[in-house]
Design an enzyme around this catalytic site. Structure first.
Site, PDB file in Angstrom:
ATOM      1  CB  ALA A  48     -15.610 -47.493  20.817  1.00 23.37           C
ATOM      2  N   GLY A  58     -10.587 -50.140  21.276  1.00 21.94           N
ATOM      3  CA  GLY A  58      -9.945 -49.901  22.355  1.00 21.94           C
ATOM      4  C   GLY A  58      -9.872 -50.668  23.725  1.00 21.94           C
ATOM      5  CD  GLU A 103      -6.440 -49.004  20.090  1.00 17.01           C
ATOM      6  OE1 GLU A 103      -8.349 -48.431  20.297  1.00 17.01           O
ATOM      7  OE2 GLU A 103      -6.381 -48.126  18.692  1.00 17.01           O
ATOM      8  CD  GLU A 136      -9.613 -51.126  16.296  1.00 17.36           C
ATOM      9  OE1 GLU A 136      -9.179 -51.889  16.419  1.00 17.36           O
ATOM     10  OE2 GLU A 136      -9.699 -50.536  18.052  1.00 17.36           O
TER      11      GLU A 136
END
Ligand code: 3H9
Length: 709
Positions: free
Chosen positions: A75, A114, A117, A137
């Site tokens: 992210a 992310g 992911e 994270e």
């Protein structure tokens, strides 16, 4: 070109950072969002629109690939402090998962957070051999919030997924292949990646290979239940003490397992989203995200630009093969740089090299490196008793005793031996680098490189800039520090630099509180409970109570001197402020020491009282904040955040409080200053004199952490 044509050929710019290209029948969805292809809102939008365009086109398969140095690294952390910007990540992920054509993620660099992911929503993943994969994270006080806690365990099994998510550490391509995270390693270069991914995608389309969705795979979750979760919790309890995110990650995986039984993947995702929401914006997450940027800011020196010429380090010289010198040498051998290690005699040299070998062998026994690696690294260490052998070294690090006369003598000799332009570094932890440099004819080449003990383990490196130190020497020390895996922080010359100068202040108050009635165990417990790995007195025992102590000049003038005079040396001889079990190193309070302290206090007419835990905390930590502000005011540190980076990496200040400067900001500088003024009035002492900078920032509503000197 009409909209219709565009979707037929599936080519063109989708958003500012995502574009579609064609390689004949295969569509390439390409992300280009420097520096690390983070999932900014225009990337998220690009994934949605790009997938739609590729799916609508006549392409038979789709490859998601990135420009630049890495696959999507997660992210966009800079967005975390702003109001959420739509779209979210889920629509793009669903478009990949549900696509009617095979979708292949082509991975190089680091597929993190992310980014991984997203890749987990592709039907297939291929990578080049240097690629890395991780869900880091936890290091930002968060948990994987893009389905990672649900999908990763379905691929790797819960045990390995938990380990990856709770450590946050990435795995390499071979391991990823072994555990099924990727389908194929397609070569070593970027050209291999595109060609390999396109070929893989084309094959999958031609063979009409089933398009597996990780969400549908529940078999690896079976058999992992209450007992296994409890065992995992117990195994990480010590290293994750105080952190909120690790247990939340485990709760998400528990949700993955429990919802799998009913086949309700969406319920698992919902649990992850809810628990993610509990962490986002929490004080720990804010502190850890602050730290992320602080660590990167510390690499930047305003007057030493990135393109400053550096010395090419082909060989390092280290003077002193004791605990420190040997540990420092290991850092360079670990990355393949040959080291010349000089000791005063053969016996000391042999002892030092023996310790290094045993350290490596221990790492090999734990599976950290292979036994071949042990030999390769040892072969890089050339031992000698002749300082003349430093002549071909590009970087010299002196690691002899902390004695100014000795250091000056050593540097005068190095001046005559080392080649012109070599960087001459001292590992002093407190002494004046300018004075050391004055012993040479080339003070511009002299710099401090203060490693923390054990030097092969601790990440902290204070790089000390003398008055004459050249930009080249600074750039070289900062950059080699990063290459050997350290976190270098630049500081100026003062007694103790950033770290130890602040530590001294904590030590003064710990000593004083012992004489007022606090016990070593009480002081240490308060500091431990705050989140440090150990308290100040236990730390002294670990370092050696006799460090800096001289039996000839010792005059029972402090409790520490009395303890040393009574033969206590700390952990190394089993007795210090505590008694240590020789087998387990477990400590127990020593009633004799408590009596020595009481006698010492009563000889000086001090009345004992009960000292509260709150007072202990304030008197240990506030003088450090005050000293940190003075260090900033004197421009010894470049920024407040550099002080936080130093204390988190060098002394175990709990990262989830952000470090001393950030922590003080969070309490409120006005309140901190009030308490400092209170103690200044009650106790006196230079270290309690309020820092003028702290006074000013408190009055202005400023910030210590964000202050730049
Ligand atoms: C996440 O993904 C949550 C999801 O689960 C939820 C999804 C819904 N964003 O480190 P470097 C900047 S959480 C924004 O020096 P390297 C960095 O500040 C995220 N910026 O390079 C620096 O800027 P500057 C999970 C970022 O080669 C520049 O890039 N992902 C981000 O030594 C270069 O960085 C992570 O936690 C980011 N995500 O290392 C990965 N990442 O030049 C975090 C970096 O202005 N990143 N920047 O100082 C890293 O670990 C390293 O940056 C990386 C490259 C290994 C990628």
């Amino acid at each position: 070109m009409t909209q219709q044509d565009q979707s037929q050929t599936a080519e063109g710019q989708i958003t500012e950072s995502v574009r579609l290209e064609r390689r004949d029948d295969v569509a390439l969805l390409i992300v280009n969002n420097p520096p690390v292809n983070a999932l900014s809102y225009h990337v998220r939008q690009g994934l949605i629109d790009g997938m739609a365009a590729a799916e609508a086109s006549d392409a038979t398969a789709i490859v998601l690939i990135c420009d630049g140095r890495t696959f999507i690294a997660g992210a966009d952390i800079t967005e975390f402090s702003q109001p959420p910007k739509p779209p979210g990540l889920v629509p793009g992920q669903e478009a990949m998962e549900n696509c009617s054509k095979p979708v292949v993620a082509a991975i190089h660099g680091t597929a993190l957070g992310g980014g991984l992911e997203v890749a987990l929503c592709a039907h297939f993943r291929v990578a080049i051999s240097s690629a890395q994969f991780g869900l880091p994270e936890v290091k930002l006080g968060l948990l994987p919030g893009g389905g990672g806690t649900q999908r990763l365990p379905r691929i790797t099994g819960p045990q390995r997924a938990l380990e990856m998510m709770v450590s946050g550490d990435p795995i390499g391509a071979t391991e990823a292949l072994d555990c099924g995270l990727i389908n194929e390693i397609v070569g070593d270069s970027l050209a291999d990646l595109e060609a390999g991914a396109v070929a893989f995608a084309r094959r999958a389309a031609a063979e009409n290979t089933p398009r597996p969705r990780i969400r549908d795979r529940n078999e690896r979750l079976e058999g992992f239940g209450t007992e296994q979760f409890a065992a995992f919790r117990a195994s990480i309890a010590r290293r994750t003490r105080g952190f909120e995110a690790p247990d939340r990650i485990i709760r998400c995986v528990e949700a993955a397992v429990s919802t799998a039984a009913s086949g309700d993947f969406e319920a698992g995702l919902a649990a992850e989203a809810r628990i993610f929401g509990e962490l986002m914006g929490s004080s720990q997450a804010n502190a850890q995200q602050y730290y992320f940027f602080a660590e990167r800011a510390a690499q930047k020196v305003p007057d030493v630009p990135r393109d400053t010429p550096q010395v090419d380090i082909a060989r390092v010289g280290i003077l002193g093969a004791g605990t420190m010198g040997g540990g420092i040498a290991m850092n360079f051998a670990n990355i393949g740089i040959p080291v010349t290690l000089v000791e005063r005699d053969e016996a000391s040299l042999e002892r030092g090299l023996g310790v290094v070998r045993r350290n490596y062998e221990r790492t090999a026994a734990r599976g950290g490196i292979s036994s071949d690696d042990v030999q390769t690294r040892m072969d890089l260490l050339a031992g000698s008793t002749d300082m003349g052998d430093f002549a071909d070294c590009d970087l010299m690090i002196e690691a002899v005793f902390e004695n100014m006369a000795l250091k000056k003598d050593v540097f005068a000799q190095l001046d005559g031996i080392c080649k012109p332009g070599a960087v001459l570094a001292t590992n002093t932890s407190a002494l004046n680098v300018n004075e050391i440099a004055s012993a040479t004819s080339r003070p511009h080449d002299v710099i401090g490189m203060h490693f923390f003990s054990p030097a092969n383990v601790m990440r902290m490196l204070e790089v000390v800039r003398g008055d004459a130190t050249s930009h080249t020497a600074i750039a070289t020390a900062m950059s080699i520090g990063k290459r050997i895996g350290k976190t270098p922080v630049l500081c100026g010359v003062c007694h103790g630099f950033i770290g130890n100068r602040m530590l001294f202040m904590r030590g003064i108050e710990a000593d004083q509180m012992l004489l007022e009635g606090a016990t070593p165990a009480q002081i240490d417990k308060v500091v431990y409970d705050f989140g440090f790995p150990m308290g100040p007195l236990a730390m002294r025992d670990l370092a050696g109570l006799d460090v800096g102590w001289n039996s000839e000049t010792s005059s029972s003038s402090t409790v520490r001197e009395v303890l040393c005079e009574s033969g206590r040396r700390g952990q190394k001889n089993g007795r210090g402020y505590y008694i240590y079990d020789p087998a387990t190193r477990a400590s127990t309070p020593d009633p004799e020491v408590e009596q020595i302290i009481r006698d010492f206090a009563s000889d000086r007419g001090a009345a004992l009282r009960s000292v509260t835990d709150q007072e202990i905390l304030e008197r240990c930590l506030y003088p450090m904040v005050n000293e940190g502000a003075k260090i900033l005011d004197e421009s010894i540190a470049l920024r407040g955040s550099d002080i936080d980076v130093t204390w988190i990496n060098g002394y175990g200040w709990p990262m989830y409080t952000g470090g001393p400067m950030y922590w003080a900001d969070e309490i409120g500088l006005g309140e901190v200053l009030d308490r400092i003024r209170h103690y200044h009035e009650a106790l006196g002492g230079e270290h309690w004199t309020p820092s003028p900078l702290l006074e000013r920032l408190a009055a202005e509503g400023g910030s210590l952490a964000r202050y730049e000197s």
